[in-house]
Design a protein around this motif. Structure first.
Motif, PDB file in Angstrom:
ATOM      1  N   HIS A   1      36.265  12.944  46.636  1.00  0.00           N
ATOM      2  CA  HIS A   1      36.800  11.894  47.388  1.00  0.00           C
ATOM      3  C   HIS A   1      36.577  12.085  48.702  1.00  0.00           C
ATOM      4  CE1 HIS A   1      40.119  14.529  47.564  1.00  0.00           C
ATOM      5  NE2 HIS A   1      40.828  14.105  48.528  1.00  0.00           N
TER       6      HIS A   1
ATOM      7  N   HIS B   1      38.138  12.535  51.760  1.00  0.00           N
ATOM      8  CA  HIS B   1      38.889  13.376  52.706  1.00  0.00           C
ATOM      9  C   HIS B   1      38.133  14.628  53.203  1.00  0.00           C
ATOM     10  CE1 HIS B   1      42.780  11.247  51.229  1.00  0.00           C
ATOM     11  NE2 HIS B   1      42.089  10.507  52.060  1.00  0.00           N
TER      12      HIS B   1
ATOM     13  N   ASP C   1      38.671  17.733  53.641  1.00  0.00           N
ATOM     14  CA  ASP C   1      38.779  18.972  52.847  1.00  0.00           C
ATOM     15  C   ASP C   1      38.077  19.104  51.645  1.00  0.00           C
ATOM     16  OD1 ASP C   1      41.037  17.327  52.298  1.00  0.00           O
ATOM     17  OD2 ASP C   1      42.402  18.838  51.436  1.00  0.00           O
ATOM     18  N   HIS C   2      37.390  17.948  51.361  1.00  0.00           N
ATOM     19  CA  HIS C   2      36.713  17.677  50.395  1.00  0.00           C
ATOM     20  C   HIS C   2      35.158  17.370  50.358  1.00  0.00           C
ATOM     21  CE1 HIS C   2      40.402  18.005  47.709  1.00  0.00           C
ATOM     22  NE2 HIS C   2      40.863  17.679  48.718  1.00  0.00           N
TER      23      HIS C   2
ATOM     24  N   HIS D   1      45.108   8.539  44.663  1.00  0.00           N
ATOM     25  CA  HIS D   1      45.137   9.309  45.911  1.00  0.00           C
ATOM     26  C   HIS D   1      44.283   8.115  46.923  1.00  0.00           C
ATOM     27  CE1 HIS D   1      45.391  12.902  48.062  1.00  0.00           C
ATOM     28  NE2 HIS D   1      44.161  12.812  48.705  1.00  0.00           N
TER      29      HIS D   1
ATOM     30  N   ASP E   1      42.073  15.463  44.017  1.00  0.00           N
ATOM     31  CA  ASP E   1      43.301  15.454  44.539  1.00  0.00           C
ATOM     32  C   ASP E   1      44.040  14.091  43.907  1.00  0.00           C
ATOM     33  OD1 ASP E   1      43.078  17.186  46.394  1.00  0.00           O
ATOM     34  OD2 ASP E   1      43.310  15.850  48.210  1.00  0.00           O
TER      35      ASP E   1
HETATM   36 NI    NI Z   1      42.687  13.927  49.709  1.00  0.00          NI
END
Ligand code: NI
Ligand code: MN
Length: 228
Positions: free
Chosen positions: A49, A51, A53-54, A110, A143
């Motif tokens: 996804h 975000h 941190d991904h 999410h 997530d």
């Molecule tokens: Ni996330």
């Protein structure tokens, strides 16, 4: 298949002649002992996804390695706009056969917005990946909160599942245990915890719970590898 954990939700898989990164978050990841520069010989990058941190270091690694990025349609479009030429869009419930094996995109509950220049770019729906290669199945949940969609994984006979346990944004230990009870993987790895104060969790408690119902649990540190 060799499965290396690289901290937070980042993995590297080695299967056949292929090296695959999942959610390559190196720069700014307090939990990793690896760097984006070290990621050489990468053939594919999978993004669950949008975000940060991904998506992490996806653009720089994909550009340098000429790696094919597999993500949802919206993230693939975003990455194309960054100049990446090799993208393969998938979407929820869709499966495609690549040269190393099959990848199915699974639902996650999410968000997926991409934050850039103080704006949010629409990142489609978040997901996870079910990866089948060399007669084994690895599931990266992405997530997600606990969801009834996980019932559909019952028939997949998953060998190894990486499940978030950090709470707040994703499942906590209790909900991740409920997920394990739903689809009974052979072995699990707890992920997405302790990276930041708000997602602190106790992996030993998770291990105790899942081993109580006969599921193996590997608590991995960055750089650890298990072969399935
Ligand atoms: Ni996330
Ligand atoms: Mn995350």
């Amino acid at each position: 298949m060799k499965v290396y954990f690289l901290g937070h939700a980042t993995f590297k898989l080695e299967t056949g002649n292929c090296r695959i990164l999942i959610d390559p978050f190196f720069t700014g990841n307090p939990q990793t002992n690896a760097s984006a520069d070290e990621q050489t010989g990468i053939d594919y990058i999978l993004i669950t996804h949008g975000h940060s941190d991904h998506i992490g270091d996806c653009v720089s690694i994909a550009r340098r390695e000429k790696a094919m990025v597999i993500a949802n349609f919206e993230i693939c479009n975003y990455l194309s706009s960054k100049g990446l030429e090799k993208v393969h869009p998938l979407h929820l419930g869709g499966k495609h056969k690549f040269d190393f094996g099959k990848v199915k995109m699974t639902p996650a509950i999410h968000g997926s917005g991409i934050f850039e220049d103080n704006k949010i770019i629409y990142g489609g729906n978040p997901g996870g990946f079910l990866i089948e290669a060399e007669q084994v199945k690895f599931y990266h949940a992405g997530d997600t909160g606990l969801t009834v969609e996980m019932q559909l994984l019952q028939e997949e006979n998953i060998n190894l599942a990486a499940l978030p346990i950090g709470g707040n944004f994703v499942m906590d230990v209790e909900d991740a245990f409920r997920a394990v009870k739903i689809f009974k993987p052979q072995q699990v790895i707890p992920i997405h915890y302790d990276t930041f104060p708000v997602i602190k969790a106790d992996p030993q408690k998770f291990k105790q719970l899942v081993e109580g119902i006969g599921v193996k649990c590997a608590i991995m540190k960055s750089g650890d590898m298990i072969e399935i």
